[in-house]
Design a protein around this motif. Sequence first.
Motif, PDB file in Angstrom:
ATOM      1  N   UNK A 105       0.823  -1.285   0.091  1.00 47.00           N
ATOM      2  CA  UNK A 105       0.017  -0.032   0.136  1.00 47.00           C
ATOM      3  C   UNK A 105       0.947   1.318  -0.054  1.00 47.00           C
ATOM      4  N   UNK A 106       2.122   1.236   0.855  1.00 41.70           N
ATOM      5  CA  UNK A 106       3.010   2.332   0.694  1.00 41.70           C
ATOM      6  C   UNK A 106       3.453   2.604  -0.722  1.00 41.70           C
TER       7      UNK A 106
ATOM      8  N   UNK B 162       2.921   6.032  -3.108  1.00 42.40           N
ATOM      9  CA  UNK B 162       3.969   6.747  -3.824  1.00 42.40           C
ATOM     10  C   UNK B 162       3.895   6.727  -5.327  1.00 42.40           C
TER      11      UNK B 162
ATOM     12  N   UNK C  59      12.497   1.641   4.832  1.00 41.50           N
ATOM     13  CA  UNK C  59      11.727   0.852   5.530  1.00 41.50           C
ATOM     14  C   UNK C  59      12.197  -0.428   5.797  1.00 41.50           C
TER      15      UNK C  59
ATOM     16  N   UNK D 252      14.495  -0.043   8.400  1.00 39.35           N
ATOM     17  CA  UNK D 252      13.920   0.302   9.752  1.00 39.35           C
ATOM     18  C   UNK D 252      13.254  -1.194  10.424  1.00 39.35           C
ATOM     19  N   UNK D 253      12.915  -1.815   9.437  1.00 38.93           N
ATOM     20  CA  UNK D 253      12.217  -3.227  10.041  1.00 38.93           C
ATOM     21  C   UNK D 253      13.404  -4.127  10.510  1.00 38.93           C
TER      22      UNK D 253
ATOM     23  N   UNK E  54       3.070   7.738   1.012  1.00 39.37           N
ATOM     24  CA  UNK E  54       3.178   6.195   1.576  1.00 39.37           C
ATOM     25  C   UNK E  54       2.063   5.988   2.476  1.00 39.37           C
TER      26      UNK E  54
ATOM     27  N   UNK F 161      -1.540   3.832   2.433  1.00 41.48           N
ATOM     28  CA  UNK F 161      -1.853   2.539   3.489  1.00 41.48           C
ATOM     29  C   UNK F 161      -3.304   3.222   3.916  1.00 41.48           C
TER      30      UNK F 161
ATOM     31  N   UNK G 164      -0.676  -0.803  11.968  1.00 42.89           N
ATOM     32  CA  UNK G 164       0.331  -0.957  10.752  1.00 42.89           C
ATOM     33  C   UNK G 164       0.947   0.490  10.385  1.00 42.89           C
TER      34      UNK G 164
ATOM     35  N   UNK H 130       3.411   1.222  12.756  1.00 38.99           N
ATOM     36  CA  UNK H 130       4.587   0.368  12.518  1.00 38.99           C
ATOM     37  C   UNK H 130       5.787   0.725  11.218  1.00 38.99           C
ATOM     38  N   UNK H 131       4.888   0.911  10.234  1.00 42.35           N
ATOM     39  CA  UNK H 131       5.591   1.336   8.823  1.00 42.35           C
ATOM     40  C   UNK H 131       6.180   2.632   9.163  1.00 42.35           C
TER      41      UNK H 131
ATOM     42  N   UNK I  98       9.314   2.604  11.262  1.00 44.22           N
ATOM     43  CA  UNK I  98      10.547   1.723  10.661  1.00 44.22           C
ATOM     44  C   UNK I  98      10.910   2.415   9.664  1.00 44.22           C
ATOM     45  N   UNK I  99       9.991   3.278   8.991  1.00 38.40           N
ATOM     46  CA  UNK I  99      10.632   4.287   7.932  1.00 38.40           C
ATOM     47  C   UNK I  99      11.481   5.392   8.563  1.00 38.40           C
TER      48      UNK I  99
END
Lengths: 199, 199
Positions: free
Chosen positions: A159-160, A164, A192, A195-196, B160, B164, B184, B187-188, B191-192
Amino acid sequence: MKPAERRQQLRDALIAAAEERIAADGLSGLKARDLARDVGCALGAIYNVFPDLDALILEVNARTLAGFATFIAEKKAGSEDGPIEALTRLATRYLEFAVANQRRWRALFQHRMTDGRPVPDWYREAQTALFVEIEAPLREICPDRAEEERRLLARSLFSAVHGIVSLGLDEKLAAVPLERLREQLREIVTALGRGLSTA
Amino acid sequence: MKPAERRQQLRDALIAAAEERIAADGLSGLKARDLARDVGCALGAIYNVFPDLDALILEVNARTLAGFATFIAEKKAGSEDGPIEALTRLATRYLEFAVANQRRWRALFQHRMTDGRPVPDWYREAQTALFVEIEAPLREICPDRAEEERRLLARSLFSAVHGIVSLGLDEKLAAVPLERLREQLREIVTALGRGLSTA
């Protein structure tokens, strides 16, 4: 020709005609009358092989989804990259597919079922093919997460990237040239992934 | 009343009527005829105060953008958080605004100018207000980047988050409950932010 074969032939012809019209003019102008003319059948004959226009559009979109999933997953020979590079490659492929098939790609997200009915299960499964490819690198990036968590994460990543690409190509909110867009995608997805992996 | 005042009054009434109709039924069903009836003017009178329906829709969308930007930027008293928390707060506010104003929010992205004309500069500037808030935490997260790079990054982050939220609320590609969606996003974006700060 047996009636069942004739039905199948009409079905295929209508799907092909709808696909062509969506690719040329987008989803919003699609009319049953035009499709009947395209394939040379009576307007009512469409509804002998499809319950409604939604069902026909879902067939076209399912084809697009299948082509989309295959395209995204395609690797250049010999590209054995790490998981973050794999994610950025998927994102770049997403952009490339969207650019090359802009109207059919938009139709995937524009289509709404009449009366807010849910899409059928087989179609939902066809959508899932788009996320599966994302799950493999995620398994390497965050191996400690539960499978279900990773599945959700794959959807959010999708989705991200979609956001974009979609707003980028829209030039509604971001008048960014294509090369810039590609760089931005790479940058965001890399951040991302990084970061994850340190979460 | 002077003619200029009457014009202004009609303009305001039409904007208010269009805003109400978009909030109730979405952008796609908006018709000049209905608006004329809503405010009690002749159909042609609309075109004395707006060159076309696009111009009227842009006024409504500019109002939505202003409300959107203000809402996103609002802080709870005493919330002095770090830059990554600031980013996740912005993303969560994005989701909240979209949920609370779904049709007006969708209209921002659905509207296309007739004949593919570009949107006017004043409108583009109104859009920019949405990104400005993102740039402040980015300045802390990646202080070494050029201002222009950070501006692009802010847009990509916005896009982004938009992806989402948009697909999440769509339930087209992700039938995810709202609380899950919020998690979510958090979280995303976390992380970003983390990935960007270690770049």
